[in-house]
Write a protein that holds these residues in place. Sequence first.
Motif, PDB file in Angstrom:
ATOM      1  N   GLY A 117      34.131  46.148  45.836  1.00 31.85           N
ATOM      2  CA  GLY A 117      34.587  45.842  44.477  1.00 31.85           C
ATOM      3  C   GLY A 117      34.379  44.377  44.131  1.00 31.85           C
ATOM      4  O   GLY A 117      33.923  44.045  43.024  1.00 31.85           O
ATOM      5  N   LEU A 118      34.686  43.493  45.071  1.00 27.44           N
ATOM      6  CA  LEU A 118      34.455  42.056  44.844  1.00 27.44           C
ATOM      7  C   LEU A 118      32.976  41.774  44.617  1.00 27.44           C
ATOM      8  O   LEU A 118      32.613  40.955  43.767  1.00 27.44           O
ATOM      9  CB  LEU A 118      34.963  41.231  46.029  1.00 27.44           C
ATOM     10  N   ALA A 119      32.115  42.447  45.386  1.00 29.53           N
ATOM     11  CA  ALA A 119      30.673  42.256  45.216  1.00 29.53           C
ATOM     12  C   ALA A 119      30.248  42.665  43.807  1.00 29.53           C
ATOM     13  O   ALA A 119      29.464  41.954  43.154  1.00 29.53           O
ATOM     14  CB  ALA A 119      29.907  43.053  46.269  1.00 29.53           C
ATOM     15  N   TYR A 120      30.776  43.783  43.317  1.00 27.21           N
ATOM     16  CA  TYR A 120      30.443  44.219  41.950  1.00 27.21           C
ATOM     17  C   TYR A 120      31.037  43.279  40.911  1.00 27.21           C
ATOM     18  O   TYR A 120      30.416  43.026  39.877  1.00 27.21           O
ATOM     19  CB  TYR A 120      30.915  45.656  41.701  1.00 27.21           C
ATOM     20  N   GLU A 121      32.211  42.769  41.164  1.00 25.48           N
ATOM     21  CA  GLU A 121      32.828  41.854  40.205  1.00 25.48           C
ATOM     22  C   GLU A 121      32.047  40.533  40.118  1.00 25.48           C
ATOM     23  O   GLU A 121      31.867  39.983  39.028  1.00 25.48           O
ATOM     24  CB  GLU A 121      34.276  41.561  40.617  1.00 25.48           C
ATOM     25  N   GLU A 122      31.561  40.050  41.263  1.00 23.16           N
ATOM     26  CA  GLU A 122      30.898  38.749  41.313  1.00 23.16           C
ATOM     27  C   GLU A 122      29.376  38.835  41.275  1.00 23.16           C
ATOM     28  O   GLU A 122      28.703  37.801  41.201  1.00 23.16           O
ATOM     29  CB  GLU A 122      31.335  38.017  42.595  1.00 23.16           C
ATOM     30  N   GLY A 123      28.818  40.055  41.349  1.00 24.69           N
ATOM     31  CA  GLY A 123      27.368  40.202  41.350  1.00 24.69           C
ATOM     32  C   GLY A 123      26.722  39.705  42.634  1.00 24.69           C
ATOM     33  O   GLY A 123      25.641  39.129  42.614  1.00 24.69           O
ATOM     34  N   ARG A 124      27.355  39.961  43.750  1.00 26.00           N
ATOM     35  CA  ARG A 124      26.828  39.521  45.051  1.00 26.00           C
ATOM     36  C   ARG A 124      26.112  40.683  45.733  1.00 26.00           C
ATOM     37  O   ARG A 124      26.741  41.545  46.326  1.00 26.00           O
ATOM     38  CB  ARG A 124      27.950  38.988  45.921  1.00 26.00           C
ATOM     39  N   GLY A 125      24.787  40.702  45.579  1.00 27.75           N
ATOM     40  CA  GLY A 125      23.973  41.753  46.189  1.00 27.75           C
ATOM     41  C   GLY A 125      23.855  43.003  45.351  1.00 27.75           C
ATOM     42  O   GLY A 125      23.119  43.920  45.709  1.00 27.75           O
ATOM     43  N   SER A 168      33.428  47.798  35.629  1.00 29.42           N
ATOM     44  CA  SER A 168      33.986  49.147  35.656  1.00 29.42           C
ATOM     45  C   SER A 168      33.946  49.705  37.086  1.00 29.42           C
ATOM     46  O   SER A 168      34.921  50.292  37.570  1.00 29.42           O
ATOM     47  CB  SER A 168      33.204  50.051  34.707  1.00 29.42           C
ATOM     48  N   ARG A 169      32.830  49.496  37.757  1.00 29.45           N
ATOM     49  CA  ARG A 169      32.702  49.961  39.148  1.00 29.45           C
ATOM     50  C   ARG A 169      33.663  49.175  40.053  1.00 29.45           C
ATOM     51  O   ARG A 169      34.303  49.744  40.938  1.00 29.45           O
ATOM     52  CB  ARG A 169      31.258  49.797  39.625  1.00 29.45           C
ATOM     53  N   ALA A 170      33.774  47.861  39.808  1.00 32.03           N
ATOM     54  CA  ALA A 170      34.703  47.045  40.580  1.00 32.03           C
ATOM     55  C   ALA A 170      36.122  47.581  40.430  1.00 32.03           C
ATOM     56  O   ALA A 170      36.839  47.753  41.424  1.00 32.03           O
ATOM     57  CB  ALA A 170      34.630  45.585  40.145  1.00 32.03           C
ATOM     58  N   ARG A 171      36.536  47.864  39.204  1.00 34.02           N
ATOM     59  CA  ARG A 171      37.876  48.389  38.935  1.00 34.02           C
ATOM     60  C   ARG A 171      38.094  49.703  39.683  1.00 34.02           C
ATOM     61  O   ARG A 171      39.128  49.910  40.315  1.00 34.02           O
ATOM     62  CB  ARG A 171      38.088  48.586  37.435  1.00 34.02           C
ATOM     63  N   GLN A 172      37.099  50.592  39.621  1.00 33.95           N
ATOM     64  CA  GLN A 172      37.198  51.888  40.299  1.00 33.95           C
ATOM     65  C   GLN A 172      37.396  51.700  41.811  1.00 33.95           C
ATOM     66  O   GLN A 172      38.236  52.362  42.429  1.00 33.95           O
ATOM     67  CB  GLN A 172      35.930  52.701  40.023  1.00 33.95           C
ATOM     68  N   LEU A 173      36.633  50.781  42.401  1.00 32.86           N
ATOM     69  CA  LEU A 173      36.741  50.534  43.836  1.00 32.86           C
ATOM     70  C   LEU A 173      38.090  49.911  44.186  1.00 32.86           C
ATOM     71  O   LEU A 173      38.697  50.274  45.194  1.00 32.86           O
ATOM     72  CB  LEU A 173      35.587  49.644  44.302  1.00 32.86           C
TER      73      LEU A 173
END
Length: 198
Positions: free
Chosen positions: A158-166, A172-177
């Motif tokens: 989720g942090l990776a999706y929130e910050e765009g790391r990789g 929305s995906r970050a929230r779900q995770l």
Amino acid sequence: FLLRACDGGRPAACNDLGLVREEAEDHRVAAQLFARACRAGEPIGCTNLGRLMELGRGLEASLEGAIRLYTQACDEDEPGGCVALGLLREEGRGLPQDDAAAVRLYDVACRGGDLMGCVHLGLMRQEGRGGAADPAGAARLFQRACEGRELWGCAVLGLAYEEGRGVTIDLSRARQLYEQACAGEELLGCSSLGVLHE
């Protein structure tokens, strides 16, 4: 049933009974059962005994003794022992600090099916510690852990999706995770969810 199996020469049952006694806060008996499992050739018993020894629960604290037990377990292909050694290498506790050695140990653990090892390996790769940075590879490791129900893996993904790391930023995906992790009482997921809602 577990006691009969343990007494009957099944070391895995001794380890399982040790986990039951540890859950009941009977660390002394748990340590005895883990030691029995370890002596009888059950490497996860060595890892569990090492953990209690490292923490000084049920027996005298000894980081040196814990390292010996973790090493024995890891050498016998018990991935949890490799994760424990990796953490000690990463932190420089009882062993010289060595990120490259920690990465190798986490990789062995992850390949052996230990999802916590995959998360630790992903964090090292995300930050470029112990080797070249590989945020996309890290995200794949977090995904693997999350799919295997290791909720810490879901939270760091989720942090990776929130910050765009990789991965591409996707709140929305970050929230779900985060929700998935928090529902399973993974505190990083809960705290990250709270910050995302602010």
